[in-house]
Motif scaffolding. Structure first.
Motif, PDB file in Angstrom:
ATOM      1  N   TYR A  31       0.874  -0.855  -0.240  1.00  9.39           N
ATOM      2  CA  TYR A  31      -0.406  -0.106  -0.224  1.00  9.39           C
ATOM      3  C   TYR A  31       0.850   1.426  -0.658  1.00  9.39           C
ATOM      4  O   TYR A  31       1.122   1.375   1.245  1.00  9.39           O
ATOM      5  N   GLU A  82     -12.370 -15.040   8.203  1.00 16.65           N
ATOM      6  CA  GLU A  82     -12.792 -15.835  10.221  1.00 16.65           C
ATOM      7  C   GLU A  82     -14.843 -16.084   9.521  1.00 16.65           C
ATOM      8  O   GLU A  82     -14.743 -15.160  10.339  1.00 16.65           O
ATOM      9  N   LYS A  94      -3.215 -12.083   6.648  1.00 17.20           N
ATOM     10  CA  LYS A  94      -4.019 -13.000   5.749  1.00 17.20           C
ATOM     11  C   LYS A  94      -5.257 -12.789   5.196  1.00 17.20           C
ATOM     12  O   LYS A  94      -5.527 -13.324   4.190  1.00 17.20           O
ATOM     13  N   SER A  95      -6.343 -11.395   5.360  1.00 18.23           N
ATOM     14  CA  SER A  95      -7.596 -11.174   4.776  1.00 18.23           C
ATOM     15  C   SER A  95      -6.123 -10.868   3.523  1.00 18.23           C
ATOM     16  O   SER A  95      -6.987 -10.335   2.353  1.00 18.23           O
ATOM     17  N   THR A  96      -5.255  -9.439   3.374  1.00 16.88           N
ATOM     18  CA  THR A  96      -4.979  -9.332   2.365  1.00 16.88           C
ATOM     19  C   THR A  96      -4.685  -9.939   0.952  1.00 16.88           C
ATOM     20  O   THR A  96      -4.941 -10.345  -0.212  1.00 16.88           O
ATOM     21  N   HIS A 120      -6.933 -16.806  12.730  1.00 13.93           N
ATOM     22  CA  HIS A 120      -6.241 -16.609  13.816  1.00 13.93           C
ATOM     23  C   HIS A 120      -6.623 -17.425  14.930  1.00 13.93           C
ATOM     24  O   HIS A 120      -6.151 -17.176  15.891  1.00 13.93           O
ATOM     25  N   PRO A 141      -1.271 -14.042  13.164  1.00 14.54           N
ATOM     26  CA  PRO A 141      -1.802 -13.435  14.497  1.00 14.54           C
ATOM     27  C   PRO A 141      -1.976 -11.827  13.206  1.00 14.54           C
ATOM     28  O   PRO A 141      -2.401 -11.562  12.508  1.00 14.54           O
TER      29      PRO A 141
END
Ligand code: ATP
Ligand code: MG
Length: 358
Positions: free
Chosen positions: A13, A159, A42-44, A192, A37
């Motif tokens: 970014y 998640e 993870k989401s990216t 997580h 953590p």
């Protein structure tokens, strides 16, 4: 079903790089969990696979085709989010069927597929309700149904269970596993929560600070953590980790000069090198304080778990825990000895954090 391959995937970014080159091959029909953590990326990573985020560098292939520049809907992925993202003004049936409607599927066909999918996830009796009139678990099922109805080649979960209470989470995990057996679609599940990862995954990918630390089966990750980070992140209580060095005869010497027999084969390789020694609480036995080769410490806190008891203490300046049977009586402040077999010990290089030896 579709295999997925990531080659040197990076994300920045502006000047801030958050994913530092991820390489990964996921087989057709495999259930893979990305564990790490908060903030590790993870989401990216998942959003880049879905096409919701541009890929800064590297190649992403789904079913053998590079899809870096393909629109999300062309990739054959369906994503289930943490907040479900349901349309509040639509009924359950309309929510489930919405993507089919947009895709121009005829009304009778839509109705048939919505009903079949509702049956699969146990929502048949709720089809006319609005999301506001559903429990958290039922909303979660709608979100799942919405993904399933599209018959995607790939399921992406971010998640999806974190808003549910502990008991319902366990039920939904079993449900997701069952659906996966039934649908056999390639699945990537982000969490997580290590218990979730352990129970769901064929393979776990442990991430930290935008990098992959280890890829392995739940058992490999638990019994053979590849890095100090994985050793400390996976397992409850966390693995006991002590800093020290390897002596000339191949023992580990902690900050107090206590020698612990580790793996003799390490002597030549790592003599006098700073290392991190690890042993899981369940591999620790209580022995008389002062026993040669054992650590001696005071019991500072005793955690009663019913079937087991965890003795918490401090060795040097590191927390150290031992899981014992509840019939072993230890008083607060009592001096205790901790012993373990060398086969249950782990060693990591202090600088790189990499595992030393097998
Ligand atoms: N649009 C953005 N602009 C700048 N930085 C971002 C942006 N989105 C995410 N980040 C940063 O990228 C890193 C990874 O974020 P990401 O959301 O992927 O983490 P995560 O592993 O999913 O965490 P969590 O478990 O909390 O959901 C974080 O440091 C985050 O602050
Ligand atoms: Mg996230």
């Amino acid at each position: 079903m579709a295999p997925i391959s990531l080659r040197n995937i990076q994300k920045s970014y502006g000047d801030l790089q958050v994913i530092h080159g991820v390489d990964l091959k996921i087989s057709s029909g495999e259930f893979v969990v990305i564990l790490g953590p908060s903030g590790c990326g993870k989401s990216t990573l998942l959003r880049m696979i879905a096409g919701l985020e541009d890929i800064t560098k590297g190649d992403l292939a789904i079913d053998g085709r590079i899809v870096n520049h393909m629109e999300p809907r062309e990739r054959g992925c369906a994503m289930v989010f943490q907040n479900y993202a349901l349309y509040p003004h639509m009924t359950v049936a309309a929510n489930i069927g919405y993507a089919l409607k947009v895709a121009g599927v005829s009304k009778p066909e839509r109705q048939k597929r919505v009903e079949e999918t509702a049956k699969t996830v146990g929502l048949t009796e709720f089809l006319d309700r609005k999301p506001a009139a559903l429990s958290g678990g039922q909303r979660q099922r709608v979100a799942m149904a919405r993904a399933i109805v599209r018959e995607p080649a790939v399921f992406l979960f971010d998640e999806p269970l974190s808003n549910l209470d502990a008991k319902l989470r366990v039920v939904m995990r079993a449900e997701i596993r069952r659906l996966h057996r039934q649908l056999a679609a390639t699945s990537i599940f982000v969490t997580h929560d290590q218990h979730e990862a352990m129970t769901l995954a064929d393979r776990i990918i442990v991430m930290n600070s935008g990098r992959v630390e280890q890829v392995g089966t739940p058992s490999e990750i638990y019994h053979n953590p590849a890095t100090r980070f994985v050793a400390g992140f996976v397992g409850t209580p966390a693995m006991n980790l002590l800093e020290g060095r390897i002596t000339a005869d191949g023992s580990f010497r902690d900050a107090h000069g206590t020698d612990i027999k580790v793996r003799p084969e390490m002597a030549g390789l790592y003599a006098e090198q700073p290392v991190v020694f690890g042993v899981r609480a369940e591999s620790v036995r209580l022995v008389e304080p002062g026993t040669p080769g054992a650590l001696t410490a005071c019991a500072e806190f005793i955690e009663e778990l019913g079937s087991t008891r965890i003795i918490h203490s401090v060795v040097g300046d590191a927390a150290f825990a031992a899981t014992v049977s509840p019939d072993i009586r230890v008083g607060l402040g009592e001096r205790v000895g901790f012993a373990f077999d060398s086969k249950d010990t782990h060693l990591y290089a202090a600088d790189s954090g990499s595992r030393i030896g097998a």
